[in-house]
Design an enzyme around this catalytic site. Structure first.
Site, PDB file in Angstrom:
ATOM      1  N   GLY A 133       0.346  -1.486   0.066  1.00 31.90           N
ATOM      2  CA  GLY A 133      -0.260   0.276   0.158  1.00 31.90           C
ATOM      3  C   GLY A 133       0.723   1.295  -0.443  1.00 31.90           C
ATOM      4  CB  SER A 134      -0.256   5.190   0.019  1.00 32.17           C
ATOM      5  OG  SER A 134      -0.747   5.005   1.828  1.00 32.17           O
ATOM      6  CB  ALA A 187       0.565   8.007   4.153  1.00 31.25           C
ATOM      7  N   GLY A 240       1.862   2.388   5.010  1.00 31.55           N
ATOM      8  CA  GLY A 240       3.289   1.836   5.457  1.00 31.55           C
ATOM      9  C   GLY A 240       3.670   1.924   7.120  1.00 31.55           C
ATOM     10  CD  GLU A 275       7.020  -5.777  -1.837  1.00 34.50           C
ATOM     11  OE1 GLU A 275       7.697  -5.486  -2.725  1.00 34.50           O
ATOM     12  OE2 GLU A 275       8.079  -7.528  -2.040  1.00 34.50           O
ATOM     13  CB  CYS A 328       3.549  -0.296  -7.133  1.00 30.40           C
ATOM     14  SG  CYS A 328       3.561  -2.344  -7.792  1.00 30.40           S
TER      15      CYS A 328
HETATM   16  P1  NAD Z   1      -3.188   2.337   0.769  1.00 30.98           P
HETATM   17  O1  NAD Z   1      -1.989   1.933   2.202  1.00 30.98           O
HETATM   18  O2  NAD Z   1      -4.482   3.622   1.473  1.00 30.98           O
HETATM   19  O3  NAD Z   1      -4.401   0.760   1.234  1.00 30.98           O
HETATM   20  C1  NAD Z   1      -4.355  -0.093   1.616  1.00 30.98           C
HETATM   21  C2  NAD Z   1      -4.468  -0.900   2.653  1.00 30.98           C
HETATM   22  O4  NAD Z   1      -3.817  -0.809   3.607  1.00 30.98           O
HETATM   23  C3  NAD Z   1      -5.902  -0.768   2.507  1.00 30.98           C
HETATM   24  O5  NAD Z   1      -6.534  -2.288   2.328  1.00 30.98           O
HETATM   25  C4  NAD Z   1      -7.071  -0.177   3.758  1.00 30.98           C
HETATM   26  O6  NAD Z   1      -7.871  -0.581   3.864  1.00 30.98           O
HETATM   27  C5  NAD Z   1      -5.396  -0.408   4.472  1.00 30.98           C
HETATM   28  N1  NAD Z   1      -4.743   0.412   5.356  1.00 30.98           N
HETATM   29  C6  NAD Z   1      -5.803   1.286   5.697  1.00 30.98           C
HETATM   30  N2  NAD Z   1      -4.508   2.158   7.061  1.00 30.98           N
HETATM   31  C7  NAD Z   1      -4.128   0.639   7.845  1.00 30.98           C
HETATM   32  C8  NAD Z   1      -3.736   0.819   8.921  1.00 30.98           C
HETATM   33  N3  NAD Z   1      -3.902   1.835   9.713  1.00 30.98           N
HETATM   34  N4  NAD Z   1      -3.400  -0.555   9.020  1.00 30.98           N
HETATM   35  C9  NAD Z   1      -3.506  -1.636   8.615  1.00 30.98           C
HETATM   36  N5  NAD Z   1      -3.956  -0.991   7.358  1.00 30.98           N
HETATM   37  C10 NAD Z   1      -4.602   0.181   6.781  1.00 30.98           C
HETATM   38  O7  NAD Z   1      -2.830   2.297  -0.420  1.00 30.98           O
HETATM   39  P2  NAD Z   1      -3.934   2.146  -1.269  1.00 30.98           P
HETATM   40  O8  NAD Z   1      -3.951   3.162  -2.114  1.00 30.98           O
HETATM   41  O9  NAD Z   1      -4.952   0.922  -1.412  1.00 30.98           O
HETATM   42  O10 NAD Z   1      -2.677   1.419  -2.554  1.00 30.98           O
HETATM   43  C11 NAD Z   1      -2.185   2.313  -3.717  1.00 30.98           C
HETATM   44  C12 NAD Z   1      -0.502   1.911  -3.247  1.00 30.98           C
HETATM   45  O11 NAD Z   1      -0.480   1.084  -3.336  1.00 30.98           O
HETATM   46  C13 NAD Z   1       0.454   2.553  -4.006  1.00 30.98           C
HETATM   47  O12 NAD Z   1       0.905   3.424  -3.317  1.00 30.98           O
HETATM   48  C14 NAD Z   1       1.359   2.110  -4.681  1.00 30.98           C
HETATM   49  O13 NAD Z   1       2.885   2.408  -4.980  1.00 30.98           O
HETATM   50  C15 NAD Z   1       1.473   0.531  -4.166  1.00 30.98           C
HETATM   51  N6  NAD Z   1       1.795  -0.357  -4.185  1.00 30.98           N
HETATM   52  C16 NAD Z   1       2.563  -1.007  -4.103  1.00 30.98           C
HETATM   53  C17 NAD Z   1       2.967  -2.199  -3.783  1.00 30.98           C
HETATM   54  C18 NAD Z   1       4.285  -2.678  -4.563  1.00 30.98           C
HETATM   55  O14 NAD Z   1       4.518  -4.324  -4.347  1.00 30.98           O
HETATM   56  N7  NAD Z   1       5.571  -2.082  -4.087  1.00 30.98           N
HETATM   57  C19 NAD Z   1       2.203  -3.113  -5.094  1.00 30.98           C
HETATM   58  C20 NAD Z   1       0.382  -2.467  -5.534  1.00 30.98           C
HETATM   59  C21 NAD Z   1       0.443  -1.030  -4.815  1.00 30.98           C
END
Ligand code: NAD
Length: 534
Positions: free
Chosen positions: A229-230, A232, A234, A251, A285
């Site tokens: 995920g993002s 922030a 992470g 990731e 990503c």
């Molecule tokens: P996000 O961080 O907003 O959400 C990701 C997940 O985290 C969601 O399921 C969300 O519900 C959960 N989440 C939110 N707050 C949380 C918390 N406090 N504790 C635990 N879980 C929580 O990211 P997004 O907008 O869904 O995805 C886009 C991001 O993901 C982009 O930055 C993209 O680059 C990244 N991404 C990375 C890879 C990689 O392999 N490096 C692959 C795909 C996407």
């Protein structure tokens, strides 16, 4: 007895809506509602996963392979249905949906062929301990918690689930709230395969909910977390996992550079740049978010790219018209891309194609943006949209400097006809991967590890490193010969200290002289001991 991370005592996460309302981002079509799972449900599901893992961890690789084979067969048999599901849930074209399925099939094929070898106990040198054997063993950790983003609804779930299962773990997988509609269908892939092979369906469970459901999973006491995920979130996950000392693979996002040298095959480079920015409407990503083109070929590169992008069709993927570029999956993503493009234009960049929101849904036009530089947010923040941001580079060193001027470090690519130059540039880019004369192909070579450095996270998925990342990597020393003489250290022998220091010299001195001096020291220590009364 097995020790697991104790569940953290937390107040229940804030109550949100009891269900998630799922819609097709390209059309607004209502797809259905899925439950928002609370902390109690997450903990209850973890207990079920733990119970199921007790038998699973004892299964042979052959039995695990049978489950993986069924998963692969299921995907092959239902590929059209699954691609349509992805298209409706994420708004991407059917062709882009196949790009999700393909690496998943390849990951399954790779694991079927190679996982056992990667997870077999491995003998290592026992060093000085010639009477012992030393080996590394790969034991399952228990239950792997996975938290997914929305950009690849199927692949984000399967990519960590496959190695988790193959290594003998159970998995609890929290999908994104923006693509939660697919969860029940993806659950079926696992449940049918597990059931058909006589295993508990609790081994892989998909969880639905918002951020607090993810936070509940982080705090639940799972044995390892894979967060995708993002940046922030992470950081939030990393901070929260410190409470239970739960290990984490992160990731995170990327801002990947693509370098196009003056000797590159421009047609090849342009088409890769299009794949790298328009696939899934740029919601990738490892998208090629920063394209550095050498001065000498910059104008030709831009003209070629603009010529193609200007003719692309955008719209609802499953509508009557064939489209090239689909929708933005998350509603707020259109605003983010718009803000970044507007900011760049206000600072002197030019959108030679596109540059605006698209009509009739969550769309942003496929865009070619030139005259960008690093003072603009679009070259620093993740765009996650269909934008080719193309910047001039003076030469090799300039391109490498620009490529490394980023808070991220996920992937990268370089285009040149000169093999030595490609290797030289690749070596100097700070990133988890570099692909020479192609885009993202390291993800199709599933024997390679995948992951980032810097703000793109740490830890690896895929390949032997990914599989072993799902394991307790255990060191074992056992007898080579049945010698059972005790190593008597207590009471302390008066000559032990001097003897040990002499032995260090014997064993580790660089030259013969040092070794001989060591032998003399050992001899002296023993003589002193013999002379000492008692
Ligand atoms: P996000 O961080 O907003 O959400 C990701 C997940 O985290 C969601 O399921 C969300 O519900 C959960 N989440 C939110 N707050 C949380 C918390 N406090 N504790 C635990 N879980 C929580 O990211 P997004 O907008 O869904 O995805 C886009 C991001 O993901 C982009 O930055 C993209 O680059 C990244 N991404 C990375 C890879 C990689 O392999 N490096 C692959 C795909 C996407």
């Amino acid at each position: 007895m097995e020790l697991h991370n104790p569940p953290l005592t937390l107040a229940s996460p804030p109550a949100e809506r009891a269900t998630i309302r799922c819609t097709n981002p390209a059309t607004g079509e209502f797809l259905g509602e899925v439950p928002v799972m609370g902390r109690d449900e997450v903990v209850a599901r973890l207990e079920r996963a733990r119970a199921a893992q007790v038998a699973w961890r004892e299964t042979s690789f052959a039995r695990r392979r049978k489950v993986l084979r069924r998963i692969l067969d299921h995907i092959l048999e239902h590929s059209d249905e699954l691609c349509r599901m992805i298209a409706r849930d994420a708004g991407k074209t059917l062709e882009n949906a196949t790009i999700e399925l393909w690496p998943v099939c390849e990951a399954l094929r790779w694991n079927l062929a190679h996982a056992e070898r990667a997870l077999r106990p491995q003998s290592v040198s026992s060093g000085l301990l010639v009477h012992k054997r030393a080996r590394v063993e790969y034991h399952p950790l228990g239950v792997i918690g996975v938290i997914c983003p929305w950009n690849f609804p199927l692949q984000n779930v399967l990519a960590p689930a496959i190695p988790a299962l193959m290594a003998g773990n159970a998995a609890l997988i929290k999908v994104s709230e923006w693509t939660a509609w697919s969860a029940a269908r993806i659950q079926r892939i696992f449940s049918e395969a597990l059931q058909a092979e006589g295993h508990s369906v609790d081994l892989v469970q998909l969880l639905t909910g918002y951020g607090p459901t993810g936070a509940a999973l982080v705090a639940s006491g799972v044995d390892k977390l894979v967060f995708t995920g993002s940046m922030a979130n992470g950081k939030r996950v990393l901070a929260a996992s410190a409470e239970t000392l739960t290990p984490v693979i992160l990731e995170l996002g990327g801002k990947d550079p693509m370098i196009v040298c003056d000797d590159a095959d421009l047609e090849q480079a342009v088409h890769n740049a299009l794949v790298g920015t328009l696939t899934s409407a740029g919601q990738l990503c490892m998208a090629a978010e920063r394209i550095y083109v050498f001065d000498a070929v910059y104008d030709r590169f831009v003209a070629l790219a603009a010529g193609i992008v200007g003719g692309l069709r955008q719209g609802a993927p499953l509508g009557p018209e064939r489209v090239d570029v689909g929708a933005m999956t998350m509603p707020g993503q259109v605003d983010i891309v718009e803000r970044l493009v507007d900011d760049a234009v206000a600072r002197g960049a030019r959108a030679v194609v596109g540059g605006k929101r698209g009509a009739g849904g969550q769309f942003f036009q496929p865009t070619v943006l030139v005259d960008v530089d690093h003072s603009m947010a679009i070259m620093r923040e993740e765009t996650f949209g269909p934008v080719l941001a193309i910047m001039r580079a003076r030469d090799e060193q300039d391109a490498i400097r620009l490529a490394n001027d980023s808070a991220y470090g996920l992937s990268s690519s370089v285009f040149t006809r000169d093999r030595a130059r490609g290797e030289r540039i690749a070596r100097q880019i700070v990133a988890g991967s570099t692909v020479i004369n192609d885009f993202a192909m390291h993800y199709m070579a599933q024997g390679l590890p995948f992951g980032g450095v810097r703000g793109s996270g740490f830890g690896r998925l895929n390949g032997p490193e990914g599989l072993r990342g799902m394991c307790n990597i255990k060191a074992v020393v056992a007898d080579r010969l049945p010698l059972h003489a005790a190593l008597k250290m207590y009471p302390v022998d008066p000559a032990a200290y001097d003897t040990a220091r002499g032995l260090f010299k014997v064993l580790y001195s660089a030259g013969l002289g040092g070794r001989v001096r060591g032998l003399v020291d050992v001899g002296r220590a023993l003589v002193k001991r013999l002379r000492r009364p008692g």
